[in-house]
Design a protein around this motif. Structure first.
Motif, short mmCIF file in Angstrom:
data_model
loop_
_atom_site.label_atom_id
_atom_site.label_comp_id
_atom_site.label_asym_id
_atom_site.label_seq_id
_atom_site.Cartn_x
_atom_site.Cartn_y
_atom_site.Cartn_z
N MET A 65 0.85 -1.17 0.00
CA MET A 65 0.00 0.00 0.00
C MET A 65 0.89 1.24 0.00
SD MET A 65 -2.89 0.89 2.81
CE MET A 65 -3.97 2.24 2.51
N ARG A 66 0.42 2.28 -0.64
CA ARG A 66 1.17 3.53 -0.74
C ARG A 66 0.31 4.68 -0.23
NH1 ARG A 66 4.93 5.26 -5.83
NH2 ARG A 66 6.08 3.47 -5.11
N ILE A 67 0.96 5.65 0.43
CA ILE A 67 0.24 6.81 0.95
C ILE A 67 1.08 8.06 0.72
CG2 ILE A 67 1.18 6.61 3.29
CD1 ILE A 67 -1.57 7.43 4.35
N ASP A 68 0.40 9.14 0.35
CA ASP A 68 1.05 10.44 0.16
C ASP A 68 0.63 11.35 1.31
OD1 ASP A 68 2.34 9.96 -2.38
OD2 ASP A 68 0.34 10.02 -3.26
N LEU A 69 1.60 11.98 1.95
CA LEU A 69 1.35 12.88 3.06
C LEU A 69 1.99 14.23 2.77
CD1 LEU A 69 2.39 10.55 6.03
CD2 LEU A 69 0.07 11.01 5.25
N VAL A 70 1.36 15.29 3.25
CA VAL A 70 1.98 16.61 3.27
C VAL A 70 1.99 17.03 4.73
CG1 VAL A 70 1.90 19.01 2.51
CG2 VAL A 70 1.16 17.19 0.95
N LEU A 71 3.18 17.30 5.24
CA LEU A 71 3.37 17.69 6.63
C LEU A 71 3.78 19.15 6.70
CD1 LEU A 71 5.61 14.65 7.67
CD2 LEU A 71 3.12 14.77 7.69
N ALA A 72 3.52 19.78 7.82
CA ALA A 72 4.02 21.13 8.09
C ALA A 72 5.14 20.97 9.11
CB ALA A 72 2.92 22.02 8.64
N VAL A 73 6.35 21.32 8.70
CA VAL A 73 7.53 21.09 9.53
C VAL A 73 8.24 22.42 9.75
CG1 VAL A 73 9.73 19.86 9.67
CG2 VAL A 73 7.75 18.75 8.62
N LEU A 74 8.64 22.67 10.97
CA LEU A 74 9.39 23.88 11.30
C LEU A 74 10.68 23.90 10.51
CD1 LEU A 74 8.92 26.28 13.16
CD2 LEU A 74 10.25 25.12 14.89
N ASP A 75 11.00 25.04 9.91
CA ASP A 75 12.19 25.17 9.06
C ASP A 75 13.42 25.52 9.91
OD1 ASP A 75 13.77 25.25 6.80
OD2 ASP A 75 13.25 27.33 6.33
N VAL A 76 13.85 24.53 10.70
CA VAL A 76 15.08 24.68 11.49
C VAL A 76 15.88 23.39 11.35
CG1 VAL A 76 14.07 26.29 13.17
CG2 VAL A 76 13.97 23.85 13.62
N PRO A 77 17.20 23.47 11.56
CA PRO A 77 18.03 22.27 11.42
C PRO A 77 17.53 21.11 12.29
CG PRO A 77 19.41 24.21 11.61
CD PRO A 77 18.00 24.66 11.87
N GLY A 78 17.51 19.93 11.70
CA GLY A 78 17.16 18.71 12.42
C GLY A 78 15.71 18.29 12.32
N GLN A 79 14.82 19.17 11.87
CA GLN A 79 13.40 18.83 11.84
C GLN A 79 13.06 17.79 10.77
OE1 GLN A 79 10.94 19.80 14.15
NE2 GLN A 79 12.91 20.21 15.10
N LEU A 80 13.71 17.86 9.62
CA LEU A 80 13.44 16.86 8.57
C LEU A 80 13.88 15.48 9.05
CD1 LEU A 80 12.32 16.29 5.80
CD2 LEU A 80 14.57 16.82 4.85
N VAL A 81 15.02 15.40 9.70
CA VAL A 81 15.49 14.13 10.25
C VAL A 81 14.51 13.62 11.30
CG1 VAL A 81 17.31 13.04 11.61
CG2 VAL A 81 17.91 14.60 9.76
N ARG A 82 13.99 14.51 12.13
CA ARG A 82 13.01 14.15 13.16
C ARG A 82 11.77 13.52 12.53
NH1 ARG A 82 8.84 17.70 15.44
NH2 ARG A 82 8.05 16.74 17.33
N VAL A 83 11.37 14.01 11.38
CA VAL A 83 10.20 13.48 10.67
C VAL A 83 10.51 12.13 10.04
CG1 VAL A 83 8.73 13.83 8.65
CG2 VAL A 83 9.13 15.71 10.23
N LEU A 84 11.68 12.01 9.42
CA LEU A 84 12.00 10.80 8.67
C LEU A 84 12.43 9.63 9.55
CD1 LEU A 84 13.95 12.43 5.70
CD2 LEU A 84 11.54 11.76 5.79
#
Length: 161
Positions: A1-20
């Motif tokens: 199964m596949r799912i597409d998400l759009v998240l709102a993430v704070l634009d500061v260092p480390g947040q993308l890693v926190r999400v992934l």
């Protein structure tokens, strides 16, 4: 199964890693990431689009984890997530033009008055329960606007009923 998400993430260092980070640990696979740093909202958050693959249970665990981490999910499979919020206005609601109040709230893109129940008390102050549906990232904007209108019209506002 596949799912597409759009998240709102704070634009500061480390947040993308926190999400992934939690994705693989919960049994899902990351297919794509689109990190749009040039589009920022008024809270300094940017949209991050993810495509994930996995079993339904794994994908549900990822969504639950995002909610637990208070990561805002704006869209799931192209459907914008909405929240319902309520507020009460107390004062001379009819005299201060109900239609104008609703129109001013509805001017916000992604925010709609879906219910307006008024309790009249003769010539005395009345009260109204406003039910508002908003895109998940517009909740505070909706409350700020209602508060501004209440102040302009000398109404008392009670949030989150």
């Amino acid at each position: 199964m596949r799912i597409d998400l759009v998240l709102a993430v704070l634009d500061v260092p480390g947040q993308l890693v926190r999400v992934l980070e939690p994705i693989s640990g919960l049994g899902a696979n990351l297919v794509t990431v689109i990190h749009k740093r040039d589009i920022k909202d008024d809270k300094g958050k940017i949209p991050v689009q993810l495509t994930l693959e996995g079993e339904r249970d794994s994908l549900n665990r990822v969504i639950d984890k995002f909610n637990e981490l208070e990561i805002t999910i704006l869209e799931i499979d192209g459907i914008v997530r909405k929240i319902k919020v309520s507020t009460i206005l107390i004062g001379h609601i009819v005299d201060s033009d109900i239609r104008d109040t609703m129109d001013k709230i509805n001017e916000i893109d992604g925010v709609y008055v879906v219910g307006f129940d008024i309790q009249l008390n003769g010539e005395n102050k009345s009260s109204a329960l406003l039910n508002i549906e908003a895109d998940v990232d517009k909740k505070q904007l909706a409350f700020d606007r209602v508060e501004q209108i209440a102040n302009e019209k000398q109404l008392l506002m009670i949030n989150e009923v």
